[in-house]
Design an enzyme around this catalytic site. Structure first.
Site, PDB file in Angstrom:
ATOM      1  CD  GLU A  38      -3.055  -1.032   0.292  1.00  0.00           C
ATOM      2  OE1 GLU A  38      -3.094  -0.064  -0.490  1.00  0.00           O
ATOM      3  OE2 GLU A  38      -3.910  -1.941   0.295  1.00  0.00           O
TER       4      GLU A  38
ATOM      5  CG  ASP B 127      -5.887  -7.479  -7.086  1.00  0.00           C
ATOM      6  OD1 ASP B 127      -4.832  -7.776  -6.522  1.00  0.00           O
ATOM      7  OD2 ASP B 127      -6.730  -6.708  -6.587  1.00  0.00           O
TER       8      ASP B 127
ATOM      9  CD  GLU C 157     -14.965  -4.956  -0.802  1.00  0.00           C
ATOM     10  OE1 GLU C 157     -15.064  -4.588  -1.994  1.00  0.00           O
ATOM     11  OE2 GLU C 157     -13.882  -4.955  -0.199  1.00  0.00           O
TER      12      GLU C 157
ATOM     13  CD  GLU D  70     -10.617  -2.123  -7.646  1.00  0.00           C
ATOM     14  OE1 GLU D  70     -11.659  -1.596  -7.193  1.00  0.00           O
ATOM     15  OE2 GLU D  70      -9.552  -2.163  -7.011  1.00  0.00           O
TER      16      GLU D  70
ATOM     17  CB  THR E  67      -2.345  -1.163  -9.248  1.00  0.00           C
ATOM     18  OG1 THR E  67      -3.543  -1.874  -8.976  1.00  0.00           O
ATOM     19  CG2 THR E  67      -1.610  -0.837  -7.955  1.00  0.00           C
TER      20      THR E  67
HETATM   21  C1  DMJ Z   1      -6.489   0.300  -4.808  1.00  0.00           C
HETATM   22  O1  DMJ Z   1      -5.740   0.712  -3.732  1.00  0.00           O
HETATM   23  C2  DMJ Z   1      -5.645  -0.315  -5.855  1.00  0.00           C
HETATM   24  O2  DMJ Z   1      -6.330  -0.278  -7.058  1.00  0.00           O
HETATM   25  C3  DMJ Z   1      -5.223  -1.708  -5.532  1.00  0.00           C
HETATM   26  O3  DMJ Z   1      -4.505  -2.345  -6.548  1.00  0.00           O
HETATM   27  C4  DMJ Z   1      -6.365  -2.602  -5.159  1.00  0.00           C
HETATM   28  N1  DMJ Z   1      -7.519  -1.926  -4.804  1.00  0.00           N
HETATM   29  C5  DMJ Z   1      -7.572  -0.608  -4.320  1.00  0.00           C
HETATM   30  C6  DMJ Z   1      -8.916  -0.034  -4.632  1.00  0.00           C
HETATM   31  O4  DMJ Z   1      -9.942  -0.924  -4.600  1.00  0.00           O
END
Ligand code: DMJ
Length: 801
Positions: free
Chosen positions: A144, A289, A383, A401, A487
């Site tokens: 994160e 993912d 979720e 997403e 991401t």
């Molecule tokens: C985000 O922090 C990023 O996209 C991460 O890869 C996964 N999901 C959260 C948002 O849902």
């Protein structure tokens, strides 16, 4: 000639086909509602209005954060104040995101540039430089911190320099954000000191891995370890310090080695020291993912073919095993034909966007459409939702997403349907998530109840993608096509690849050779039109002659939902005949040389049938081994027992061999067992407690059952009519902790209905045994044998006489 009409084969096969056919029917029903609603074109005026509404949404949330929460990491939109690590009550592991480093502002900087608000960007960058520091004794998530903080700082640095050049502004800026991201990068590096090179999940910003709390650290998720390279490569190439990129490549290489060599799939959780898999579930959502995303985007950003080769290998595996029509269902990496969950999570909604980027548009359109239906059904995408689109976990933290995929699909197709979808998503946020102090996450989409939480990705991704969807690319200050979105939707310029040689040189590896397309001359993966044509090759099935040379459809690969497979099976002389009620999807297979297209294909058909038989045997053995049983005597004084099927859980101890737990059954009060305690806690001691699915996670019900001293827990389904006879059994997922010590099993409604009827009939409490189904069968068999022996001994003298 019917070469196999064996009932056992058909019975075994039935489960798989029922499952597939049932899913196709459900999806067909869900999708058919959409076909009645033609897509309306959106006028430029309306699109511009929506763009402005997205902008207003941004400022509503941004101002709420800046005025009431900054310099905190996040805004708490209901209490309208900041969330600080160590000050605001802890939410456990979830707070590893927070590092008291003004995360929301850092995460949001580049959105300000996209909105064209250079004045606020200038101001915000100054604030970050003045206020943000990293020397804190705080344990943070490496993943994160990398995607939100390092990515946010880097992207803002790149855009600040861009504005200096192209907008004649920010001339005071001297690369301070890059220096900050370098410092933060160094603070994350101790996490990479593992024997595999795969980083630990968490690190202390000041003490590195020396924090005593991190002594036992060993597990991380695949996405956590595999979502570093874009940021670290950019960091290395911009600072000239190769260490970051070297470490991130090493982590990617180590992960690649851990793929299952048979299926090419990855698991979800692994041990960073031994490289052993801890959880072997394999899908495209939570836990995996962005590992797939970063393989593909690393190829795009850095131009290294090996990442495309790896992505392609995984992608093919996902499409072969995980993808079921528009759905994506987890399987076990080492047993990819067995589904490991009967639900999907909302994180997988990024997948269609990635498919668009990789050129596979058709499945992207299908999965996105399915998700859109789920959204319409439940207002937001929950979720987690089941294969029949019921809610498995009702929370919705305003994730980006689905909107991200909508944006990429619109950019790829120009289809106004995606503008309408975006409009729906935007209006839903306005109606159901907007509060006076920002936007609040939804605690449960069924009740619409809010949560005091606005994640930083709401500003950095959700609203950013909405704004981009309704903007014309030429109206934006930057050409987004020259950037890769990380991401976390941070922008990294493609030009970074040109900085590559000074800091890192790619090695050619053997793995390139494993790809067929790499062997062609000229390499077809370098030919752009080929890449465009490739996804369309099978678009119109049967339009090109199918050569059979060397390629035979194996029973393992067969998918009943794939039209090509059905045709191939037909050509092999196999016919499928529905038996009984069509809606149940029961099918019998017949093979005939006479019906085969050629003798060669007839032979293949025979092999296919034999494989099916083997597969069916294996599947039923596997299914039986995992199946649990809730057994009870047919009446109070009887020695005869019957067992109802139940599913296991990932988080509770497995009952194996002759282990069982016995106790009187008792219903939890309240039945959902989601509160702090139970009204009948005293009574539940030593009993087999029953709690209904819903309102909270399986594992939280289990913890409560354990807390009140229950001997075991049965979770019964809340979907009326569900049954293990018609749908696959699954194992309940937990949250990675292993603190549940009592057995926990799941029963579908029909099976539980039987148990409940017996409970009501009995005068005395019903006593049950929770055990393995296979063990119950063995027990019964042994009992029958004993009875037969006794009977034959008893009969012997008579016969001899
Ligand atoms: C985000 O922090 C990023 O996209 C991460 O890869 C996964 N999901 C959260 C948002 O849902």
């Amino acid at each position: 000639m019917s070469t196999t009409s064996s009932e056992s084969f058909v019975r075994g096969q039935r489960l798989m086909l029922i499952f597939l056919v049932a899913m196709c029917i459900v999806v067909a029903c869900v999708l058919s509602t959409e076909t009645t609603m033609p897509t309306q074109n959106m006028s430029n005026k309306e699109r511009a209005e929506l763009r402005e509404e997205a902008r207003d949404m941004f400022y509503h949330a941004y101002n709420a954060y800046m005025q009431n929460a900054y310099p905190a990491d996040e805004l708490m939109p209901l209490s309208c104040k900041g969330r600080y690590r160590g000050v605001t009550p802890s939410r456990g592991d979830m707070d590893d995101i927070l590092g008291n480093f003004s995360m929301t502002l850092v995460d949001t900087l580049d959105t300000l540039v996209l909105l064209g608000d250079f004045t606020e960007f200038d101001h915000a960058v100054k604030l970050v430089i003045r206020d943000v520091q990293f020397d804190s004794d705080i344990i943070v998530s490496v993943f994160e911190t990398n995607i939100r903080m390092v990515g946010g700082l880097l992207s803002a640095h790149i855009l600040a320099e861009y504005l200096q050049k192209h907008a004649d502004t920010m001339h005071w800026y001297k690369g301070e954000l890059l220096e900050m991201s370098r410092e933060l990068g160094y603070r994350l590096l101790p996490a990479f000191n593992t024997s595999t090179g795969i980083p630990h999940a968490r690190v202390n910003l000041r003490l590195g891995m020396k924090d005593p709390m991190l002594k036992k650290s060993r597990e991380t998720c695949t996405a956590c370890a595999g979502t570093i390279l874009l940021e670290f490569a950019a960091l290395s190439r911009l600072t000239g310090d190769p260490i970051f990129e070297v470490r991130a490549h090493a982590a990617m290489d180590a992960l690649w080695k851990l793929r299952h060599r048979g299926s090419d799939l990855m698991g979800t959780v692994l041990n960073v020291h031994s490289g052993d898999w801890v959880r072997r579930d394999s899908g495209v959502g939570a836990g995996i993912d962005s590992y797939y995303e970063y393989l593909f985007k690393s190829y795009v950003l850095l131009g290294d073919d090996k990442y495309l080769a790896r992505f392609n290998r995984h992608y093919n595996a996902v499409m072969k095993y995980v993808s079921e029509g528009p759905m994506l269902l987890d399987v076990l990496m080492h047993r990819p034909h067995a589904k490991s969950k009967n639900f999907m999570d909302s994180l997988l909604a990024f997948w269609p966007g990635l498919q668009v980027l990789s050129g596979d548009l058709k499945p992207a359109v299908q999965t996105h459409e399915m998700l859109y239906q789920v959204m319409q059904m439940h207002t937001f995408i929950p979720e987690a939702f089941t294969v029949d689109f019921q809610i498995h976990w009702g929370q919705h933290p305003l994730r980006p997403e689905f909107i991200e995929s909508t944006y990429f699909l619109y950019r790829a197709t120009g289809d106004h349907h995606y503008l309408q979808v975006g409009k729906k998503a935007l209006k839903t946020l306005q109606q159901h998530a907007k509060v006076s102090c920002g936007y609040a996450a939804v605690n449960d989409v069924r009740t619409g109840k809010h949560e005091d939480r606005m994640d930083s990705f709401v500003l950095s991704e959700t609203i950013k993608y909405l704004f981009l969807l309704f903007s014309d690319p030429q109206d934006l200050i930057i050409n987004v096509d020259e950037f890769v979105f990380t991401t976390e939707a941070h922008l990294l310029p493609l030009s970074i690849a040109q900085l590559g040689n000074a800091t890192f040189s790619f090695r050619q590896t053997d793995e390139h050779n494993v790809l067929d397309f790499m062997r062609t001359c000229p390499s077809s993966n370098r030919l752009f039109p080929e890449k465009v044509r490739k996804p369309l090759r099978n678009f119109i099935t049967g339009s090109c002659p199918r050569t059979t040379a060397g390629k035979r459809l194996s029973a393992l690969d067969f998918q009943a939902s794939n039209a090509d497979h059905l045709r191939a099976v037909y050509d092999m002389g196999i016919t499928m005949v529905s038996v009984g009620d069509r809606s149940q999807g029961k099918v019998r297979l017949f093979h005939s040389f006479y019906n085969a297209k050629s003798h060669e294909e007839g032979e293949m058909g025979l092999q296919f049938m034999q494989e099916m038989l083997e597969l069916t045997k294996m599947q039923s053995i596997n299914q039986l081994a995992q199946l649990q049983a809730v057994a009870y005597a047919t009446d109070e004084n009887s020695q005869d027992w019957i067992a109802l099927m139940a599913g296991p859980s990932h988080f509770s101890p497995e009952l194996t061999g002759d282990q069982f737990v016995e106790g009187d059954v008792i219903l939890a009060k309240p039945l959902r067992a989601c509160d702090e305690s139970l009204e009948n806690a005293e009574e539940a001691k030593g009993k087999v407690l029953v709690a209904e699915r819903g309102d909270c996670t399986f594992v939280s019900k289990a913890r409560l059952a354990q807390k009140v001293g229950a001997a075991a827990l049965i979770v019964c389904d809340n979907v009326p009519g569900s049954s293990g006879e018609t749908q696959p059994m699954f194992a309940m997922s937990g949250d990675g902790k292993d603190d549940v010590l009592i057995p926990v099993v799941f029963m579908y409604s029909m099976e539980f209905g039987k148990l409940s009827a017996v409970m009501q009939r009995r005068k005395q409490p019903l006593r049950v045994r929770v055990m393995q189904m296979v063990e119950f069968k063995r027990w019964q068999l042994a009992k029958e044998q004993r009875q037969n022996q006794t009977a034959s001994v008893a009969q012997k003298p008579e016969k001899e006489l």
